[in-house]
Write a protein that holds these residues in place. Structure first.
Motif, short mmCIF file in Angstrom:
data_model
loop_
_atom_site.label_atom_id
_atom_site.label_comp_id
_atom_site.label_asym_id
_atom_site.label_seq_id
_atom_site.Cartn_x
_atom_site.Cartn_y
_atom_site.Cartn_z
N SER A 5 0.90 -1.29 -0.06
CA SER A 5 -0.12 -0.05 -0.18
C SER A 5 0.90 1.23 0.04
O SER A 5 0.53 2.08 -0.81
N ALA A 9 1.11 3.97 -2.99
CA ALA A 9 0.72 5.48 -2.34
C ALA A 9 1.73 6.37 -2.84
O ALA A 9 1.41 7.46 -3.56
N ARG A 48 -5.18 16.45 -4.68
CA ARG A 48 -4.88 14.84 -4.73
C ARG A 48 -3.46 14.56 -4.13
O ARG A 48 -3.36 13.80 -3.54
N ALA A 51 -3.29 15.52 -0.68
CA ALA A 51 -3.66 14.12 0.23
C ALA A 51 -2.89 13.01 0.37
O ALA A 51 -2.78 12.41 1.41
N LEU A 52 -2.16 12.83 -0.80
CA LEU A 52 -1.31 11.65 -0.98
C LEU A 52 0.00 11.95 0.16
O LEU A 52 0.50 10.87 0.66
N ARG A 54 -0.12 13.49 2.99
CA ARG A 54 -0.36 13.13 4.34
C ARG A 54 -0.83 11.66 4.48
O ARG A 54 -0.51 11.03 5.39
N THR A 55 -1.37 11.14 3.35
CA THR A 55 -1.59 9.40 3.36
C THR A 55 0.09 8.83 3.51
O THR A 55 -0.14 7.78 4.25
N ASP A 58 0.84 8.90 6.98
CA ASP A 58 0.06 8.19 7.89
C ASP A 58 0.47 6.79 7.54
O ASP A 58 0.30 5.84 8.68
N LEU A 59 1.05 6.37 6.45
CA LEU A 59 1.52 5.00 6.00
C LEU A 59 2.90 4.72 6.79
O LEU A 59 3.39 3.57 6.79
N ALA A 104 -4.29 -1.25 -1.77
CA ALA A 104 -5.11 -0.74 -0.37
C ALA A 104 -6.27 -1.37 0.00
O ALA A 104 -6.93 -2.08 -0.90
N LEU A 108 -8.62 4.30 2.09
CA LEU A 108 -7.72 4.63 1.06
C LEU A 108 -8.03 3.88 -0.23
O LEU A 108 -7.85 4.44 -1.27
N GLU A 111 -10.70 6.07 -1.64
CA GLU A 111 -10.31 7.22 -2.39
C GLU A 111 -9.27 7.09 -3.59
O GLU A 111 -9.36 7.77 -4.31
#
Length: 145
Positions: A5, A9, A48, A51-52, A54-55, A58-59, A104, A108, A111
């Motif tokens: 994932s 990402a 986008r 946001a990625l 941040r993703t 977070d991962l 994912a 996720l 999204e």
């Protein structure tokens, strides 16, 4: 979330960086109503991308940075070439988001599916036609079910 994932990402983030760059070129070459369309796509890809970032954090990853410049797949001397570039950018985005959908789960994945759908719709608007399986280049090219 898995390492798969995170890799997907990161690839999506890298593609969004390239799309933002590409849409700057598109916006400089198209006129009229197409410029409004290019600006909307540029803004969508920036959102986008953000946001990625941040993703990926977070991962547990360090977000891939944007390159200082990207090689375009062909010369973009005029509006017609810019329209073609926009469709190519959206096809490439759909491809990487399809990988993220596969890798994912949960929010996720939702999204990523939404991003893939948005890219496919924008590609149709730029190209004037769709492909059978957006995000699955091998099936789209062959036209197989």
């Amino acid at each position: 979330m898995s390492a798969q994932s995170l890799r997907a990402a990161q690839a999506s983030l890298a593609a969004e960086h390239a799309a933002v760059y590409g849409y700057a070129v598109v916006g400089a070459r198209v006129g009229g109503d197409r410029r409004t369309q290019a600006t909307a796509a540029y803004d969508a890809h920036r959102a986008r991308r953000d946001a990625l970032v941040r993703t990926v954090h977070d991962l547990g990853g360090e977000p891939v940075a944007a390159e200082s410049a990207y090689a375009l797949p062909f010369a973009v001397p005029d509006s017609a070439a810019a329209v073609k570039l926009a469709a190519v950018l959206e096809d490439r985005i759909a491809d990487v988001y399809s990988d993220l959908v596969r890798a994912a789960g949960g929010p996720l994945r939702q999204e990523a599916a939404a991003a893939l759908r948005e890219a496919a719709v924008r590609a149709v608007r730029w190209r004037g036609s769709g492909v059978p399986f957006p995000g699955l280049a091998e099936r789209s090219a062959a036209g197989t079910a």
